[in-house]
Design an enzyme around this catalytic site. Structure first.
Site, PDB file in Angstrom:
ATOM      1  CG  ASP A  39      -2.145  -0.803   1.023  1.00 47.93           C
ATOM      2  OD1 ASP A  39      -2.658  -0.750  -0.123  1.00 47.93           O
ATOM      3  OD2 ASP A  39      -2.599  -1.473   1.959  1.00 47.93           O
ATOM      4  CG  ASP A  67      -5.139  23.651   7.257  1.00 45.35           C
ATOM      5  OD1 ASP A  67      -5.633  22.677   7.866  1.00 45.35           O
ATOM      6  OD2 ASP A  67      -4.836  23.626   6.049  1.00 45.35           O
ATOM      7  CG  PHE A  81      -8.955  23.012   5.908  1.00 46.59           C
ATOM      8  CD1 PHE A  81      -8.594  23.447   4.644  1.00 46.59           C
ATOM      9  CD2 PHE A  81      -9.461  21.724   6.055  1.00 46.59           C
ATOM     10  CE1 PHE A  81      -8.719  22.617   3.555  1.00 46.59           C
ATOM     11  CE2 PHE A  81      -9.595  20.892   4.970  1.00 46.59           C
ATOM     12  CZ  PHE A  81      -9.226  21.337   3.715  1.00 46.59           C
ATOM     13  CD  GLU A 137     -18.335  21.757   5.249  1.00 42.43           C
ATOM     14  OE1 GLU A 137     -18.510  22.752   5.961  1.00 42.43           O
ATOM     15  OE2 GLU A 137     -17.700  20.744   5.620  1.00 42.43           O
ATOM     16  CB  THR A 138     -14.691  26.561   2.619  1.00 43.12           C
ATOM     17  OG1 THR A 138     -13.833  26.091   3.659  1.00 43.12           O
ATOM     18  CG2 THR A 138     -16.018  27.013   3.207  1.00 43.12           C
ATOM     19  CB  SER A 177      -7.525  27.516   6.233  1.00 45.72           C
ATOM     20  OG  SER A 177      -6.188  27.546   5.793  1.00 45.72           O
ATOM     21  CE  LYS A 213      -4.039  25.559   3.023  1.00 46.35           C
ATOM     22  NZ  LYS A 213      -4.476  25.545   4.394  1.00 46.35           N
ATOM     23  CG  ASP A 254      -5.853  -1.876   7.444  1.00 50.54           C
ATOM     24  OD1 ASP A 254      -6.399  -1.848   6.317  1.00 50.54           O
ATOM     25  OD2 ASP A 254      -5.376  -0.880   7.997  1.00 50.54           O
ATOM     26  CG  ASP A 284      -7.277  -4.625   2.277  1.00 51.11           C
ATOM     27  OD1 ASP A 284      -7.398  -4.318   1.073  1.00 51.11           O
ATOM     28  OD2 ASP A 284      -6.810  -3.872   3.141  1.00 51.11           O
TER      29      ASP A 284
END
Lengths: 705, 569
Positions: free
Chosen positions: A307, A344, A400, A403-404, A407, A418, A541, A545
């Site tokens: 992974d 954030d 942050f 949805e938006t 932040s 940003k 895990d 899997d």
């Protein structure tokens, strides 16, 4: 493998004393018959003992000689059983502590699944499907799945890791293990495994070697060893007739000595110890294998399915670069990004701050944020210029949000933001066609290399782009190169799109990748590889899997994973570390190498033994055969005795190697073969010449014959 | 030893080396069923044979059906040959008017030729009619060789294929081996031999009056035709009792060369065919290298030992420079006798151009040891190849684990099933050779057949059973083998050496064929490198030869050291 756990010392009396006792218990022929080579040795030892008794009671023959041969034959058998006992002893202590945790478990079985009314019963009488209630401070009575509630659980009894883990119903953290302790809150657990077959039970059985079954390769090797034993039996028995032709009458004692020195007692005596030690090594790496077959398969693995997240890269994307648009300095952009990320708390946001203050040398702003969300930036000045900010009052902090997807922070009329590129563009109000080319190019460049671009803006003004990328763990590329040298391909599995996946794949140096992979893709990939004759190892895990884990030749489930994953896998990693797969492969290879090296050594040893014993047998009939006595052994009797003694002692001398394993180096098969063939093949031919000579000198110095 | 001697030896190996590739590639084409240069002529014959026998050449067999076909064919061959030998007095082409063979000798001889051993407890020119020689023995010289090739092909296909349940069709392989490989080469070889001076006639023996006025019978017959296939099929059963030492069987130095070349070339080329068919020519060369190393070492030891001569005789004033010439033909000398002796025993040929019993202790040790190694150097046509594969399986099993993977050969995993059969196969030689030798050494009437006192006598018995179990057929001389005891036990040893070995080998092939071929990687045990060649040499010596060391110590080895010590028996 720097964190290699230390094995208990061989000379630890806690292991040594029970092992000596165990060595005698294992002399029971019913048990020993599983090991044909040593069983034959025992039979021969018994026969020679009878002749010794005859010699001593009738006064014929030379009882001193036959007695010593008999004694050393018994030692040969004892050394072999001792090797096995020592190997088993090393796991005993761990098994005992596990057994204590489960010995007095009781269960509070729910009368009805909905209510909380319980009846207390012993854990051993639980049935699959029973639902039990476990509250803070109690031990979970058996393996199962949380059906209701959330609790923190201390699993240190199994994993050795003291930090508690959260277990809750639903999702990938629902599996609990019997013998672990609930620290807070309560959970209802549906028992999934019958008592006696739980994880702890399997672990105990495994560590103690009680359930140890021979692995396929061990069986094949046993066939080879039994076959060789038969061949040498034929050679020795017929020798009696051949010698009779020239008038030599060979005694049973010397024929027995010849037989035991020729049959592969060294590997025969150490074979099971090697297997147990291999499992034990795995246990010390906190991996539990449900069968020895899996450990063997690990050595054969051709492809590792890894992974991406957590194995190849750190779990999260991190800021790697600031790319300002023309007219904005890097410092300006870095400061803006830093300030905009103040609120954030996501790992990505923190990585932006870390990049700005670290590589770009910006100062950490001192912030005091009152509970209202408004606060004051006290100092934010580095290098002066446009980006310097004095002590300013913060007007608004925009944390942050998913949805938006941005932040930021407002202060002194500036509105720094940003976030995701389209979110920022929306914030700035710049229309698509008006986006500066330089900005667009930077965004494209980041996306092309598999990174994630974030935009930074100050009000309506675009400042630049932050390059977020998956950071490949340091050292992992070298690790993969080593695997490649071993002939193992690494395949990265990721949910990312192919572009991102390709970029990370090339950076990490994996051989192949599986992008936008679903569990079905994984399963299909494994099947395809297996059809081509390859052996696959993977770890996982989640419940989804499970099919792939079951299909893989080596499936490693995380201890933190779901019950389904743990059942499907043939190994469980108690540390839940995905890189463990690499160590597992190395342990598997080491096990096979140790077995092969000692087999080669054992067979190569025969050359010298012939030169010791054959001239000794016939020197009276054919004095000319003294020319074959290349070691210059003192007398026929001392030559035979020395060969037998050497044959017994070499088993003891090799116990540490059998338990520790032959050192594995990731250098490719050809180089490994050259080295091991030199050490164990050529060494196996030459060493006994010196060894038997030394024993002969000692035997004669002590006047043993 | 002389430089000329070594040049002669090297020249032959070079000649064989040159034909290995083209002949190997040709056989790969033939056995893959592809068209070849003889197809226009022989394909109709081939198809006619299938039609007559009711064989569908397209229909392949699994390992068991293949093995059963092979056994049925061999059994039928044995029965018919036994009948011919017993009834030759009533059969045509018997100008000398020989009587039928006694039952024990006929059993021994029939087994001997069906198993490609060609042990001869009879004197050909004084016992067998032309019909028995041609319709009996020569036929089996072809088909017993072709049977060996067929088994080798089944093994080859097992490695070449992946997830396969069939190994080819025994009847097709048998037909193609005879028709496309043995027959054309035998025709050329027989003509070449006639040119070197071998007789080829249906006339009866000539009776000549010598200068002293004595009558001498000069035996004649269809010698060249039998001689060609005797060598090509690594049969070794000569027309005459003294085999290729006889001036009509092997008249000149050149015919001697032709003999050795004929026996080596097909066997060696078949190893190359293996490499070609499994898709790894380097593997073929690796096996050939193993063969070359052991074979050249064998030649060197014999040549050296014979050139040294017998120290006891030189002590009596014999010219030491002559070496040991006892039992050797002057027209061949020591180099060519050493070469012939090593090749004929490294193979399962068994023809001789000198008396092996007259070799020095060490010189006599080598042919015996080469046979005990299982005759894989390069062995009988076919049988040598599958013997080598069994050793390769053992080698990768013992040492393959040392690279940290479970053992595999050419991408096929070697597991307990293969090990079981491989061990069964390698058990056959020691059990048969040592078992029969030990029993014979203890039975007074069996010991009475021995021709020489002392350890040499034991060597005679050991050599006989070694030669029989190895399906070699060469004799040490001295031992009177034509007794009911030896006819029977040697016959049994031949049967065990052939079939008790071939059946487990076929079982291995069946088990290997169904496995998936694992693609090679850097982690795979390399089986086509010089390192593996060295390993395989070691495994052959240690696993194949070491168990015979005590027996050899009591025979040729003690002879050697006794000679050095000046002791006689």
């Amino acid at each position: 493998m720097s964190s290699k756990p230390v094995a208990p010392s061989l000379l630890d009396p806690a292991i040594l004393l029970p092992a000596i006792k165990g060595a005698f218990v294992k002399l029971d022929p019913r048990q020993l018959v599983r090991n044909p080579v040593i069983f034959v040795t025992e039979v021969v030892a018994a026969v020679v003992t009878m002749f010794f008794i005859r010699d001593i009671t009738t006064g014929t023959g030379s009882p001193l000689f036959s007695g010593q041969i008999a004694a050393w034959l018994w030692f040969t058998v004892l050394f072999a059983t001792f090797a096995e006992a020592v190997a088993e002893g090393r796991g005993k202590a761990q098994a005992d502590s596990l057994r204590r945790t489960k010995s007095e478990l009781t269960a509070r079985k729910l009368v009805s699944a909905e209510g909380r009314e319980t009846q207390t019963i012993p854990a051993t009488s639980l049935k699959v499907g029973d639902i039990v209630l476990v509250e803070a401070g109690e031990l979970i009575p058996g393996d199962g799945e949380v059906v209701e509630g959330v609790a923190s659980v201390n699993e240190s009894a199994i994993t050795g890791e003291s930090a508690p883990v959260i277990r809750e119903s639903g999702g990938d953290r629902s599996a609990v293990t019997g013998g672990t302790q609930v620290l807070s809150d309560w959970i209802k657990v549906r028992i999934a495994v019958a008592p006696g077959n739980t994880f702890v039970d399997r672990m105990i059985a495994l560590i103690e070697g009680a359930q140890r079954q021979k692995t396929p390769n061990e069986i094949a090797l046993s066939i080879l060893l039994s076959g060789l034993t038969l061949i040498f039996l034929v050679a020795v028995v017929t020798l009696w007739g051949l010698a009779g032709y020239s008038g030599t009458v060979l005694s049973v004692t010397v024929l027995a000595a010849l037989l035991v020195t020729l049959i592969p007692t060294t590997i025969g005596g150490l074979l099971s110890a090697i297997g147990i030690a291999g499992m034990d090594r795995l246990v010390r790496f906190n991996v539990i294998a449900t069968s020895g077959r899996a450990v063997e398969a690990a050595g054969d693995v051709d492809t590792l399915l890894l992974d991406k997240t957590g194995t190849i890269t750190f779990g999260n994307r991190m800021a790697a670069d600031f790319m300002p648009v023309p007219g904005v300095t890097e410092a300006e952009l870095a400061d803006a990004a830093l300030l905009a990320s103040l609120a954030d708390e996501t790992p990505e946001g923190r990585s932006i701050a870390a990049l700005a203050t670290g590589e770009f040398g910006r100062q950490t702003p001192e912030v005091s944020l009152p509970a209202t969300g408004k606060g004051e930036v006290v100092a934010l000045a580095v290098g002066g210029g446009a980006s310097s900010v004095g002590a300013t009052r913060i007007d608004a902090v925009i944390p942050f949000a998913a949805e938006t997807r941005l932040s930021g922070v407002d202060f002194g009329g500036r509105r720094l933001r940003k976030g995701a590129v389209d979110s920022i563009l929306k914030f700035t109000g710049i229309r698509d066609e008006n986006v500066p080319n330089e900005f667009r190019r930077a965004v494209d460049q980041v996306a092309r290399t598999g990174g994630t671009p974030l935009a930074v803006a100050d009000g309506p003004r675009l400042l630049g782009v932050i390059h977020l990328k998956d950071v490949v763990k340091p050292g992992i590329k070298e690790r993969f190169a080593a695997l490649r040298a071993m002939g193992i391909r690494t395949v990265m599995v990721t949910g990312d799109n192919p572009v991102t996946a390709a970029a990370i794949a090339s950076e990490a140096g994996v051989d192949d990748f599986l992008a936008e992979a679903t569990p079905e893709d994984k399963l299909a990939y494994i099947r395809r590889e297996q059809q081509g004759g390859r052996l696959i190892a993977m770890c996982g895990d989640g419940t989804n899997d499970a099919p792939a884990l079951a299909q893989a030749d080596v499936g490693v489930a995380m201890q933190t994973g779901t019950q389904a994953a743990r059942e499907a896998a043939n190994m469980v990693d108690l540390d839940s570390s995905p890189t463990k797969l690499i160590e597992i492969v190395e342990i598997g290879k080491q096990l096979l190498m140790t077995r092969g090296s000692l087999t080669t050594f054992s067979i190569a040893n025969d050359v010298a033994k012939y030169f010791a014993i054959i001239p000794a047998l016939f020197i009276t009939t054919y004095p000319a055969l003294a020319a074959l006595n290349v070691m210059g052994l003192a007398s026929p009797q001392s030559a035979i005795l020395s060969a037998v003694i050497f044959n017994a002692l070499i088993i003891v001398a090799l116990i540490p190697l059998a338990l520790k394993g032959v050192k594995y180096r990731p250098v490719g098969a050809a180089a490994l073969l050259r080295r091991n063939l030199f050490v164990y093949g050529l060494g196996g031919i030459l060493l006994p010449f010196a060894g038997i000579k030394l024993v002969d000198l000692a035997v004669n110095a002590l006047n043993l014959v | 030893m002389s430089i000329i001697g070594w040049l002669q030896i090297s020249l032959l190996f070079i000649a064989v080396l040159i034909v290995i590739k083209p002949l190997g590639l040709y056989m790969a084409r033939v056995f893959s069923g592809e068209r070849n240069i003889f197809s226009p002529v022989l394909a109709p014959v081939e198809n006619g044979l299938y039609l007559a026998a009711g064989v569908d050449p397209k229909k392949e067999q699994g390992w068991l059906a293949y093995t059963m076909s092979m056994l049925a064919f061999s059994l039928a061959g044995f029965a018919s040959l036994y009948a011919i030998l017993r009834l030759q007095a009533y059969l045509p082409m018997n100008p000398q008017g020989f009587a039928g063979m006694p039952s024990d000798l006929a059993f021994n001889t029939a087994v001997s030729f069906v198993t490609n051993t060609n042990w001869q407890n009879y004197g050909g020119e004084t016992t067998l009619s032309h019909f028995s020689q041609m319709a009996g023995l020569t036929v089996h010289n072809f088909v017993s060789a072709a049977t060996g090739i067929a088994i080798a092909l089944a093994v080859t296909r097992a490695f070449a294929r992946s997830n396969a349940s069939t190994l080819g069709n025994f009847w097709v392989d048998l037909t193609r081996a005879t028709l496309y490989v043995l027959l054309p080469i035998a025709v050329v070889m027989a003509l070449a031999m006639v040119w070197t001076g071998l007789p080829q006639t249906f006339n009866a023996d000539l009776t000549a009056t010598t200068l002293e006025g004595a009558k001498q019978t000069i035996s004649l017959g269809p010698v060249a035709s039998q001689e060609a296939i005797k060598q090509l099929g690594t049969n070794g059963g000569g027309f005459f009792n003294v085999n290729a030492a006889h001036p009509f069987e092997n008249p000149t130095a050149f015919s001697n060369y032709l003999n050795i070349f004929a026996m080596l070339s097909i066997s060696a080329a078949l190893v190359y065919t293996f490499g070609q068919m499994v898709g790894n020519r380097r593997q073929g060369w690796a096996f050939i290298a193993v063969t070359a190393i052991l074979l050249i070492a064998g030649v060197a030891v014999i040549y050296w030992a014979e050139a040294q001569g017998n120290s006891i005789l030189t002590a009596f004033g014999l010219d030491a420079a002559q070496g040991n010439m006892e039992g050797k033909e002057v027209r061949f000398g020591q180099a060519m006798t050493a070469l012939y002796a090593a090749v004929t025993t490294g193979l399962s040929d068994g023809g001789v151009n000198g008396m092996h019993g007259s070799l020095t202790g060490l010189g006599g040790l080598v042919p015996m040891f080469l046979m005990q190694l299982g005759e894989v150097l390069p062995g009988g046509v076919g049988s040598g190849l599958y013997g080598m594969v069994v050793f390769a399986i053992l080698a990768v099993f013992v040492a393959g684990l040392m690279v940290g993977r479970t053992p595999e050969l050419l991408g096929k995993k070697i597991e307990s099933r293969e090990m079981k059969y491989a061990m069964f196969a390698v058990l056959i030689l020691p059990v048969t050779i040592l078992g029969f030798t030990a029993v014979s050494a203890m039975l007074p009437f069996a010991v009475a057949s021995v021709g020489t006192a002392g350890p040499h006598g034991l060597s005679e018995i050991l050599y006989a059973f070694t030669s029989a179990a190895g399906n070699n057929g060469s004799a040490f001389g001295g031992l009177t083998g034509n007794t009911p005891w030896y006819n029977t036990t040697l016959g049994l040893a031949m049967l065990l050496g052939r079939f008790a070995y071939a059946i487990p080998v076929m079982a291995i092939a069946g088990s290997i064929a169904v496995k998936t071929r694992v693609p090679a990687s850097k982690g795979t045990f390399p089986t086509d490198t010089p390192l593996f060649v060295g390993l395989l040499v070691g495994i052959i010596l240690i696993l194949g030869g070491l168990q015979f060391f005590p027996a050899l110590a009591l025979g040729p080895i003690v002879e050697h050291f006794s000679m050095l010590a000046g002791q006689t028996f």
